[in-house]
Design an enzyme around this catalytic site. Structure first.
Site, short mmCIF file in Angstrom:
data_model
loop_
_atom_site.label_atom_id
_atom_site.label_comp_id
_atom_site.label_asym_id
_atom_site.label_seq_id
_atom_site.Cartn_x
_atom_site.Cartn_y
_atom_site.Cartn_z
N ARG A 101 -7.97 -95.56 -45.49
CA ARG A 101 -8.01 -94.46 -44.53
C ARG A 101 -8.29 -93.17 -45.27
O ARG A 101 -7.84 -92.99 -46.41
CB ARG A 101 -6.66 -94.33 -43.80
CG ARG A 101 -6.47 -95.30 -42.67
CD ARG A 101 -7.37 -94.97 -41.47
NE ARG A 101 -7.13 -95.86 -40.36
CZ ARG A 101 -7.80 -97.01 -40.12
NH1 ARG A 101 -8.76 -97.39 -40.93
NH2 ARG A 101 -7.51 -97.75 -39.08
N HIS B 182 -17.19 -94.83 -42.35
CA HIS B 182 -16.09 -95.66 -41.85
C HIS B 182 -16.65 -96.96 -41.25
O HIS B 182 -16.44 -97.27 -40.08
CB HIS B 182 -15.24 -94.91 -40.81
CG HIS B 182 -13.90 -95.54 -40.58
ND1 HIS B 182 -12.75 -94.82 -40.41
CD2 HIS B 182 -13.51 -96.84 -40.50
CE1 HIS B 182 -11.72 -95.63 -40.22
NE2 HIS B 182 -12.17 -96.88 -40.27
P1 NDP Z 1 -1.78 -105.21 -44.16
O1 NDP Z 1 -0.74 -104.61 -43.33
O2 NDP Z 1 -2.03 -106.69 -44.11
O3 NDP Z 1 -1.52 -104.84 -45.70
C1 NDP Z 1 -1.12 -103.57 -46.10
C2 NDP Z 1 -0.79 -103.62 -47.59
O4 NDP Z 1 -0.47 -102.29 -48.02
C3 NDP Z 1 0.42 -104.49 -47.90
O5 NDP Z 1 0.25 -105.17 -49.12
C4 NDP Z 1 1.53 -103.46 -48.03
O6 NDP Z 1 2.61 -103.85 -48.85
C5 NDP Z 1 0.79 -102.32 -48.67
N1 NDP Z 1 1.51 -101.06 -48.49
C6 NDP Z 1 1.85 -100.44 -47.33
N2 NDP Z 1 2.57 -99.34 -47.57
C7 NDP Z 1 2.69 -99.26 -48.90
C8 NDP Z 1 3.34 -98.36 -49.77
N3 NDP Z 1 4.03 -97.29 -49.32
N4 NDP Z 1 3.28 -98.60 -51.10
C9 NDP Z 1 2.61 -99.68 -51.58
N5 NDP Z 1 1.98 -100.57 -50.81
C10 NDP Z 1 2.02 -100.36 -49.49
O7 NDP Z 1 -3.14 -104.44 -43.82
P2 NDP Z 1 -4.65 -104.95 -43.91
O8 NDP Z 1 -4.87 -105.52 -45.26
O9 NDP Z 1 -4.98 -105.78 -42.73
O10 NDP Z 1 -5.43 -103.57 -43.75
C11 NDP Z 1 -5.24 -102.51 -44.65
C12 NDP Z 1 -5.84 -101.22 -44.11
O11 NDP Z 1 -7.27 -101.27 -44.21
C13 NDP Z 1 -5.61 -100.92 -42.64
O12 NDP Z 1 -4.32 -100.39 -42.43
C14 NDP Z 1 -6.70 -99.91 -42.33
O13 NDP Z 1 -6.23 -98.61 -42.58
C15 NDP Z 1 -7.78 -100.26 -43.35
N6 NDP Z 1 -8.99 -100.77 -42.70
C16 NDP Z 1 -10.16 -100.06 -42.84
C17 NDP Z 1 -11.32 -100.52 -42.30
C18 NDP Z 1 -12.60 -99.81 -42.53
O14 NDP Z 1 -13.63 -100.16 -41.90
N7 NDP Z 1 -12.67 -98.84 -43.42
C19 NDP Z 1 -11.36 -101.75 -41.49
C20 NDP Z 1 -10.09 -102.43 -41.42
C21 NDP Z 1 -8.96 -101.93 -42.00
P3 NDP Z 1 3.51 -105.14 -48.51
O15 NDP Z 1 2.63 -106.34 -48.90
O16 NDP Z 1 4.68 -105.00 -49.38
O17 NDP Z 1 3.78 -105.10 -47.04
C1 OXD Z 2 -9.55 -100.73 -38.73
C2 OXD Z 2 -10.72 -99.90 -38.90
O1 OXD Z 2 -8.43 -100.27 -38.95
O2 OXD Z 2 -11.81 -100.25 -38.41
O3 OXD Z 2 -9.72 -101.90 -38.36
O4 OXD Z 2 -10.64 -98.87 -39.56
#
Ligand code: NDP
Ligand code: OXD
Length: 314
Positions: free
Chosen positions: A229, A277
């Site tokens: 993000r 994005h």
């Molecule tokens: P998940 O919820 O599966 O994974 C999130 C990961 O981040 C987990 O490993 C989590 O830790 C870690 N995390 C969260 N908070 C913290 C913190 N404070 N410190 C350290 N680690 C942290 O999410 P996804 O993998 O499905 O997606 C990740 C992000 O990708 C989405 O939230 C979105 O913002 C972004 N995204 C962007 C897209 C784009 O087109 N640019 C498309 C899709 C998604 P833990 O394993 O311990 O829970």
């Molecule tokens: C998502 C994105 O969060 O598209 O899936 O950014």
């Protein structure tokens, strides 16, 4: 139509048309502004819903984000305390894995240098590095981070991962929490950010953090790739790091303000590769079916899948 719960579709920032058509194949769907007071609405399918809209629905039962990230849902200060389902889907994961491989390989194989050489008709071959000499560090070892880690390892990269809680992924050197962050960065040449935006992660990609990245390898400097993000990062800190050599290059898919303003210096920075994005787009052809199946299952009394932890914010 049927007695199935009605859906409010609130998508802002792009056209809801295809989502509307596909959801309407099985359930009645209302688009704002007609929906808000309707007591027969039981589900909301949203991207950046209008603040206050969901709070007005007396019989709303669950909120479905059309993205994997849910910061856009939480941006509404009057968000009702209801289950929030996010996207976890092979199609989206595959797109993100492709994006990460594309950007890591482009930096690793010096795409930026060759593009610059081509414009000047320069025939010069720099030394080639082996993938096994490069450590890619993934911030966020969730659904997308783990899949990207596995794909990178098949090409031969070393992979580090950082998460909130301890995680195990075969072949990945894992770190967690505040205590694990600096050791993770110190062992990372190419940083890939796949974190959710929460209170704890806002602004985490700042100059101080970038300073901790390793710069000892044949890459000629550390590299940042952010597909998580935009508000995870400080755009100005990234530019400063690129200008003083703290970073060699960056691939940015997300920005503090989106769309990236035309006046932003990021657009024309020679060391930045910009995508709008678009790393992993939510495709209704792949996501509407599973959403409707979840609603059906929920109405049969089954538990919703891929629920967001409201406390953690993702
Ligand atoms: P998940 O919820 O599966 O994974 C999130 C990961 O981040 C987990 O490993 C989590 O830790 C870690 N995390 C969260 N908070 C913290 C913190 N404070 N410190 C350290 N680690 C942290 O999410 P996804 O993998 O499905 O997606 C990740 C992000 O990708 C989405 O939230 C979105 O913002 C972004 N995204 C962007 C897209 C784009 O087109 N640019 C498309 C899709 C998604 P833990 O394993 O311990 O829970
Ligand atoms: C998502 C994105 O969060 O598209 O899936 O950014």
């Amino acid at each position: 139509m049927s007695t199935k719960g009605k859906i409010l579709l609130s998508i802002n920032g792009f056209s809801p048309q295809r989502w509307y058509e596909m959801l309407s194949e099985e359930r009645e769907v209302v688009l704002e502004p007609d929906g808000p007071a309707d007591p027969s609405i039981e589900y909301a399918v949203v991207w950046k819903q209008k603040p206050g809209l969901l709070a007005k629905l007396p019989n709303l039962k669950a909120i479905f984000s059309i993205g994997a990230g849910v910061d856009h849902v939480f941006a509404d200060p009057t968000l009702p305390d209801l289950p929030i389902v996010r996207v976890v889907a092979d199609n989206l994961t595959q797109h993100m894995v492709e994006y990460v491989l594309w950007r890591v390989l482009d930096h690793h194989r010096q795409g930026q240098l060759y593009r610059a050489q081509q414009t000047k008709k320069v025939w010069h071959e720099p030394p080639q590095r082996a993938a096994e000499d490069i450590s890619v560090g993934i911030m966020g070892l969730g659904n997308l981070g783990r899949a990207a880690a596995k794909a990178l390892m098949t090409i031969g990269f070393r992979v580090n991962g950082w998460s909130r809680r301890p995680q195990e992924v075969v072949g990945v050197s894992t770190y967690d929490g505040d205590a694990g962050l600096v050791p993770f960065l110190n062992a990372t040449d190419i940083l890939v950010v796949l974190l959710p935006l929460t209170e704890a992660t806002t602004g985490i990609i700042n100059y101080g953090l970038l300073k901790e990245l390793r710069r000892r390898n044949g890459l000629g400097g550390a590299v940042l790739i952010n597909a998580g993000r935009g508000r995870l990062q400080r755009d100005a800190d990234i530019l400063r790091a690129l200008d003083d050599g703290t970073l060699k290059e960056a691939s940015l898919d997300v920005f503090e303000v989106e769309p990236l303003p035309k006046t932003s210096p990021v657009w024309s920075h020679p060391k930045v590769f910009v995508t709008p994005h678009a790393a992993a787009t939510s495709d209704p052809a792949h996501l509407v079916g599973p959403m409707l199946r979840q609603m059906d299952a929920f109405e049969r009394g089954e538990r919703l899948q891929n629920l967001v932890d409201r406390e953690a914010g993702y």
